[in-house]
Design an enzyme around this catalytic site. Structure first.
Site, short mmCIF file in Angstrom:
data_model
loop_
_atom_site.label_atom_id
_atom_site.label_comp_id
_atom_site.label_asym_id
_atom_site.label_seq_id
_atom_site.Cartn_x
_atom_site.Cartn_y
_atom_site.Cartn_z
N LYS A 64 -2.25 -3.92 -0.01
CA LYS A 64 -3.03 -5.16 0.16
C LYS A 64 -4.43 -4.89 0.68
CE LYS A 64 0.09 -6.47 3.68
NZ LYS A 64 0.28 -5.24 4.46
N LYS A 93 0.67 3.84 -4.28
CA LYS A 93 1.37 2.56 -4.13
C LYS A 93 0.37 1.40 -4.09
CE LYS A 93 1.78 1.70 0.79
NZ LYS A 93 2.46 0.82 1.69
N LYS A 100 -4.17 7.49 5.73
CA LYS A 100 -5.09 6.52 6.32
C LYS A 100 -6.26 7.20 7.02
CE LYS A 100 -2.56 2.28 6.21
NZ LYS A 100 -2.13 1.04 6.81
#
Ligand code: AQP
Length: 337
Positions: free
Chosen positions: A204, A201, A119
């Site tokens: 969303k 992965k 992130k």
């Protein structure tokens, strides 16, 4: 006189972030299992909205995502009569315990978290302290409810292990306070990958809308996204190393239809990727249809949704408050009665 005690049901806790509309990855890797676990375990499920602000959110959009995620949890079949269902920010004990646990977590431990590395690479302009300490808040989310198991997708295993380490450390320093939870990972659909970059992965918050199937996507969108899914040039539906795109689609198809990977290979012998992608898309659209119908109904009644949130938060706060009180007392804080 001897009495036979009914053994207490094991406890389970899981959360989902309100960083966007939940995806097929969230559903197959976690949410669908949450519904099944309701009978076997005493479950607590939360919309982790405090976690969402580790990356910038637009306030109006965040509000909508919180409401929608809560409604989707109900729409997939979570039952507030059976399970504790709540929104994290409405239960202040989460932030409070998080501070206590922060003081028992090492900088080095947090630096090793792969999700932080991913992130912070993705949001290089906003590597805030919350992004770094996120796993501590997650540990607080879990430990407050003293669960025996934490049902998660394989991607969250590292955070669960850190939770166990923090809890063990706290228990060793101050005597038993927290139950040490086990991660509970279901096999099929445990890791659903991006349709555009199948080694990553499905997420969303991916900026590429074609990379994920949102639980709100209509059948046409679902079909279009699967048609565009990245595969390979072999044009053979078989599960093998190096065929990440096809493997991912096979796993999705298997998770939705219950068919084994071998049965899927047989089904598509002599057929191309076009037929296969159509079948996957149709199976997914069919699976999501009843959820989407219930979701639409729930979103029409905002008052009912808010009432359910309120009672969930009250019940959660009662349970969480007891654990927080216990931890504070062990640490030496003065507790007012
Ligand atoms: N692709 C996935 N495959 C299987 N399981 C998944 N989960 C998430 N993505 C997949 C599982 O869903 C639960 C809720 O996840 P979360 O929203 O709390 O956090 P996340 O893992 O960070 O999910 P996203 O979709 O990737 O969110 P963003 O894009 O905001 O980072 C967890 O149990 C997780 O394992």
């Amino acid at each position: 006189m001897e009495t036979i005690e009914t053994p207490r049901k094991k406890r389970a806790l899981s959360c989902i972030q309100s960083t966007g509309t939940p995806t097929l990855g969230n559903y197959l890797g976690a949410l669908r299992n949450w519904v099944m676990l309701q009978d076997e375990f005493e479950c607590a499920y939360a919309v982790a909205d405090l976690h969402a602000i580790t990356v910038r959110q637009e306030p109006a959009k965040l509000r909508q995502q919180i409401n929608e995620t809560f409604a989707l949890l109900l729409a997939i079949g979570l039952d507030p009569e059976k399970s504790l269902l709540f929104v994290q920010s409405q239960v202040p004990e989460h932030a409070q315990l998080s501070w206590l646990l922060s003081c028992h977590t090492q900088f080095g431990e947090l630096s090793r978290m792969t999700q932080f590395k991913d992130k912070s690479a993705k949001h290089a302009d906003n590597i805030n302290a919350g992004l770094f300490t996120y796993p501590v808040l997650m540990a607080a989310d879990i430990l407050l409810y003293q669960p025996d198991v934490v049902p998660v997708g394989a991607d969250q295993k590292q955070h669960c292990e850190l939770t166990r380490d923090i809890a063990t450390r706290f228990n060793n320093l101050y005597a038993n306070t927290f139950t040490i939870p086990e991660p509970y990972i279901m096999k099929t659909g445990a890791r659903v990958c991006s349709l555009q970059e199948p080694t990553k992965k499905m997420s969303k918050s991916d900026e590429n809308q074609n990379a994920f199937i949102s639980l709100k996507d209509d059948p046409d969108t679902i079909m279009r996204k699967f048609r565009r899914a990245v595969t390979d040039s072999e044009a053979k539906v078989r599960y093998a190393e190096g065929k990440d795109g096809v493997n991912n689609l096979m796993e999705i198809y298997s998770a939705v239809t219950g068919k084994t990977l071998e049965a899927i290979e047989d089904e598509f012998t002599g057929k191309g990727y076009g037929d296969f992608k159509t079948a996957v898309g149709e199976a997914v659209a069919l699976e999501l249809k009843p959820i989407q119908e219930r979701f639409t109904e729930l979103m029409k009644d905002k008052a009912q949704l808010e009432a359910l949130m309120k009672s969930g938060a009250e019940k959660a706060s009662y349970v969480a408050g007891r654990t927080l009180g216990k931890a504070m007392k062990k640490l030496g804080f003065v507790i007012l009665r």
